[in-house]
Write a protein that holds these residues in place. Structure first.
Motif, PDB file in Angstrom:
ATOM      1  N   PHE A  70       0.223  11.228   0.533  1.00 14.67           N
ATOM      2  CA  PHE A  70       0.139  10.278   1.759  1.00 14.67           C
ATOM      3  C   PHE A  70       1.636  10.464   2.500  1.00 14.67           C
ATOM      4  N   GLN A  78      -0.341  11.105  -5.648  1.00 16.53           N
ATOM      5  CA  GLN A  78      -1.121  12.335  -4.612  1.00 16.53           C
ATOM      6  C   GLN A  78       0.001  11.416  -3.674  1.00 16.53           C
ATOM      7  N   SER A  79       0.859  10.965  -4.326  1.00 13.51           N
ATOM      8  CA  SER A  79       2.646  10.859  -2.708  1.00 13.51           C
ATOM      9  C   SER A  79       2.244  11.974  -1.553  1.00 13.51           C
ATOM     10  N   GLN A 101       0.626  -1.367   0.314  1.00 15.16           N
ATOM     11  CA  GLN A 101       0.198   0.326  -0.173  1.00 15.16           C
ATOM     12  C   GLN A 101       0.919   1.211  -0.682  1.00 15.16           C
ATOM     13  N   ALA A 102       1.602   1.473   0.310  1.00 11.93           N
ATOM     14  CA  ALA A 102       2.783   1.950   0.829  1.00 11.93           C
ATOM     15  C   ALA A 102       3.844   2.976  -1.076  1.00 11.93           C
ATOM     16  N   ALA A 139       1.043   3.725  -3.345  1.00 14.25           N
ATOM     17  CA  ALA A 139       1.013   5.599  -2.773  1.00 14.25           C
ATOM     18  C   ALA A 139       1.662   6.362  -3.099  1.00 14.25           C
ATOM     19  N   LEU A 140       3.397   5.751  -2.668  1.00 14.03           N
ATOM     20  CA  LEU A 140       4.655   6.888  -3.111  1.00 14.03           C
ATOM     21  C   LEU A 140       4.756   6.731  -4.707  1.00 14.03           C
ATOM     22  N   TYR A 181       0.471  10.475   7.259  1.00 21.64           N
ATOM     23  CA  TYR A 181       1.477   8.764   7.040  1.00 21.64           C
ATOM     24  C   TYR A 181       1.781   9.344   8.710  1.00 21.64           C
TER      25      TYR A 181
END
Length: 773
Positions: A505, A501-502, A492-493, A496-497, A509
């Motif tokens: 995120f 939309q990094s 998931q990380a 996202a990264l 976090y």
């Protein structure tokens, strides 16, 4: 923390001298010799006493007694600095016409001392250096006694006899008493609790205290992240500890590659299965496991970098037979250098650059590295590694697994930014991430990942029960299959990264995973203030491991420094203003307070910033501290001496000169440090150290002027305020040493330096006026 503690002793001394100046001046010879004697005795005595305090930083959150223990250590360890500062402060007051010269001598001596301590650490174990220091103080006392009692030979003989007796007693008694009490929570002490475990060898140097341990009854099996599927046997090993922690292992090797099969069962072996590798670079080769892994995979040529010469000596000489002479192999070149300096000094390209587990799991998991500058995992470092990869070569980065994930998301975010700065439009096409139960490996390719490489990747992970985290085209169904977590956190990380939309995120976090840079090289700083309330609510349910203990210890130290400096410095100065000669209703003394307070903050802000920045150039914190402090103090000593001449011309322009030059040089260095560091890293050791000194010297020269210039002004108008100004300056310095690190961690070195410049400019506006205060 130690800098803050030392300056607290100096600040308390300023209060003590300010409140007792007349009485002490009347008995100057006896008082200064007594303080010299107490200074010498206090160094070993306070060290021995502090070691008896049962302080354990990990218990601070649930055991309030630990804060008291930390405060007790502070109170004990400030004593040597208190006595030393009394000697300096008394000299200022007794010989006020020579303030600039005394201050210059003090700075010059401290500069020489900061170099000499490095040499002593190569010769003696740390605890034995206390003997050398005490003997130096006794020598200084002998010199002073002949000066202050020139007309009284009997007194000189009496005092000299005392100093000689103390010196002789120390030589015979202290070696048996001054032993290091190592924390029971460190890995070395834990291993030594196992029966039939013994220490084989110990070495000391500025880079660390090395201990080699053999465990006979329970053989070592050091193979981080080893596949749960493996049936490979781990050969005989010896444990190697640095400063009683950060364990690695010397592995027995008889020349048979099959005995190294277990090293193929770790995540760091992945690059060798993607394609054939002929020329590789290993950063932080340590005790040789990564070299053995490359040897097992028939790598044609290996360049290995290791900073610590003690470790190289252990493997290359002392335990050469045990390791099969692996460091002496013809296809292996060992370079005793820092990684980025090595890369800056040559243009060679590699099929693989590998950085694997260069810190201990326990310390990393506990957050003990959160305060440490690390220039190996910054955007600029990743860019440099990528530039030294051959076409289609790999950069392999292996880290410990932490839950919830911290290391790998932050490392991935840093890599993505570095790729974008290298004009890579689609970073996801060049990245692979896998994990085991304990380690994760991030692969960055100098080119796009191919279908064949993905096939080899899947086969490698399936055979070893390693989990796929990311590769170009991965699906959610392929992840979290073997070492199963409640959710596919790592996948998931990564998604996202690598998505659009990094930034959102990263901001949302729970931990700080903002990419590390050379301006903020705190890769291991994961703490976020907004997460603290949630973590505290989980403390009774095992939430302690979510905290970064190193960062919190720094916060506790800052709080303690503020409280101690307010109680022991500010409060006495305020309550006894009249005793200091400050008349009721007269507010002009506040001008002096603002001036010396700003100087105390600004000087340490710049010095701490340069210490931390020059770690990149000089490779090790201790070498950076030594070089920066030595250069600053020697140059400041010269500036202090010259300031005596400037004080004779109290024109506003002359007074402003050092403040203007400090501002210009600081801003110039801050804005151009990337270019400066790149240039110096490409030079040899002599060039880097000489260049660093030449850069620091002009700034240190001008930084050495404002303090003695103001003291000289005070000596003409209100000399009784000299100890008071000394105390105010000490109060600010106590706070600034720790505060500087926190500001650098939160906002970066550039912000810290700009704050220092602003403080110097404020100080310039409040320079003591020539009329009586």
């Amino acid at each position: 923390m130690i800098i803050s503690l030392a300056l607290l002793g100096y600040g308390i001394s300023g209060v003590f001298l300010a409140l007792n100046r007349q009485r002490l001046k009347h008995h100057f010879p006896i008082v200064i010799l007594t303080n010299l004697l107490l200074f010498g005795i206090a160094m070993p005595a306070c060290f021995l006493l502090a070691q008896q305090v049962p302080f354990n930083p990990a218990e601070i959150l649930w055991n309030p007694m630990q804060l008291l223990y930390l405060f007790a250590i502070y109170l004990v360890l400030i004593l040597p600095f208190f006595f030393a500062a009394n000697v300096i402060g008394l000299s200022f007051y007794q010989y006020k016409e020579y303030v600039s010269s005394i201050y210059a001598a003090d700075l010059l001596g401290a500069g020489v001392g900061s170099v000499a301590i490095i040499l002593l650490l190569f010769i003696f174990f740390p605890e034995n250096i206390l003997i050398v220091l005490l003997l130096l103080v006794m020598l200084a006392a002998l010199i002073v006694s002949t000066r202050v009692f020139k007309k009284n030979r009997i007194n000189t003989i009496k005092w000299n006899s005392v100093f000689i007796i103390v010196a002789i007693t120390t030589i015979f008694l202290l070696p048996n008493l001054a032993t290091l009490a190592i924390s029971q929570y460190k890995s070395l002490n834990q291993l030594l609790t196992i029966p039939a475990t013994k220490i084989l060898d110990q070495k000391s140097s500025p880079l660390g205290f090395i201990t080699v341990v053999e465990s006979v009854a329970m053989p070592l099996r050091h193979a981080p992240g080893l596949s749960i599927n493996t049936d490979a046997e781990v050969p005989e090993q010896l444990a190697v500890f640095t400063d009683a922690d950060n364990m690695s292992a010397i592995t027995y090797f008889d020349g048979n590659p099959e005995s190294l099969g277990y090293l193929d069962q770790t995540t760091s072996a992945l690059p060798y299965h993607l394609k054939s590798l002929s020329d590789i670079l290993i950063m932080g080769s340590g005790t040789g496991s990564d070299i053995l892994q490359a040897y097992f995979h028939n790598t044609e040529h290996i360049d290995a970098i290791e900073l610590n010469p003690q470790i190289i000596d252990l493997i290359e000489d002392q335990y050469s037979e045990f390791t099969g002479g692996i460091y002496s192999s013809s296809d292996i070149n060992i370079h005793q250098q820092e990684a980025r300096a090595y890369l800056s000094s040559n243009d060679k390209e590699y099929d693989l650059i590998s950085i694997s587990l260069m810190d201990a799991f326990g310390a990393s998991a506990a957050g003990l590295y959160s305060m440490a500058e690390n220039y190996l995992y910054t955007e600029q470092a990743i860019q440099q590694y990528l530039q030294h990869l051959s076409p289609n070569g790999y950069l392999s980065l292996t880290r410990w697994i932490k839950l919830p994930p911290r290391d790998m998301p932050k490392l991935l975010a840093t890599v993505i930014n570095a790729l974008k700065k290298e004009n890579i439009a689609q970073p996801k096409q060049q990245i692979i991430v896998i994990r085991s139960w304990q380690t994760s490996t991030l692969i960055v390719k100098n080119g796009q990942i191919t279908v064949d490489e993905i096939t080899h990747l899947k086969q490698f992970c399936n055979d070893r029960n390693f989990d796929l985290v990311f590769y170009p085209g991965i699906t959610k169904q392929e992840v979290n299959q073997f070492n199963i977590l409640q959710h596919a956190y790592f996948y998931q990380a990564a998604e996202a990264l690598l998505g659009e939309q990094s930034e959102a995120f990263i901001d949302g976090y729970k931990f700080n995973i903002t990419p590390a840079t050379d301006d903020r090289p705190y890769f291991f700083q994961f703490f976020k203030w907004q997460t603290l309330p949630e973590i505290i609510s989980l403390l009774d349910r095992g939430g302690l491991f979510l905290l970064e203990s190193g960062y919190l210890l720094l916060i506790a130290a800052l709080f303690q420094a503020i409280v101690a400096s307010l109680l022991l410095i500010a409060l006495p100065l305020w309550l006894w203003k009249s005793k200091l000669g400050i008349q009721s209703g007269n507010q002009n003394y506040r001008r002096v307070m603002v001036y010396f307070f700003c100087l105390g903050l600004a000087f340490l802000f710049i010095e701490i910033a340069f210490i931390q920045k020059f770690i990149l150039i000089l490779h090790h914190p201790l070498y950076a501290i030594t070089t920066v402090i030595c250069a600053f103090l020697l140059a400041a000593g010269g500036g202090s001496y010259v300031s005596k001449q400037l004080s004779n011309y109290p024109h506003k322009t002359i007074i402003l000169l050092p403040f203007v030059m400090i501002s210009l040089l600081s801003i110039s260095y801050s804005l151009n440090f990337d270019q400066i560091s790149s240039f110096l890293l490409s030079k040899g050791d002599i060039g880097r150290y000489l260049g660093s000194v030449l850069l620091i010297a002009p700034l240190g020269f001008f930084m050495g002027m404002p303090f003695p210039m103001a003291l000289a002004q005070l000596s003409k108008t209100m000399p009784e305020l000299i100890p008071w100004a000394w105390g105010i300056n000490g109060l600010a310095s106590v706070i600034s040493a720790i505060l500087a690190t926190l500001i650098a961690m939160q906002f970066g070195f550039s912000v810290l330096i700009m704050l220092a410049v602003a403080l110097y400019l404020i100080a310039a506006m409040y320079f003591p006026e020539s009329q009586t205060i």
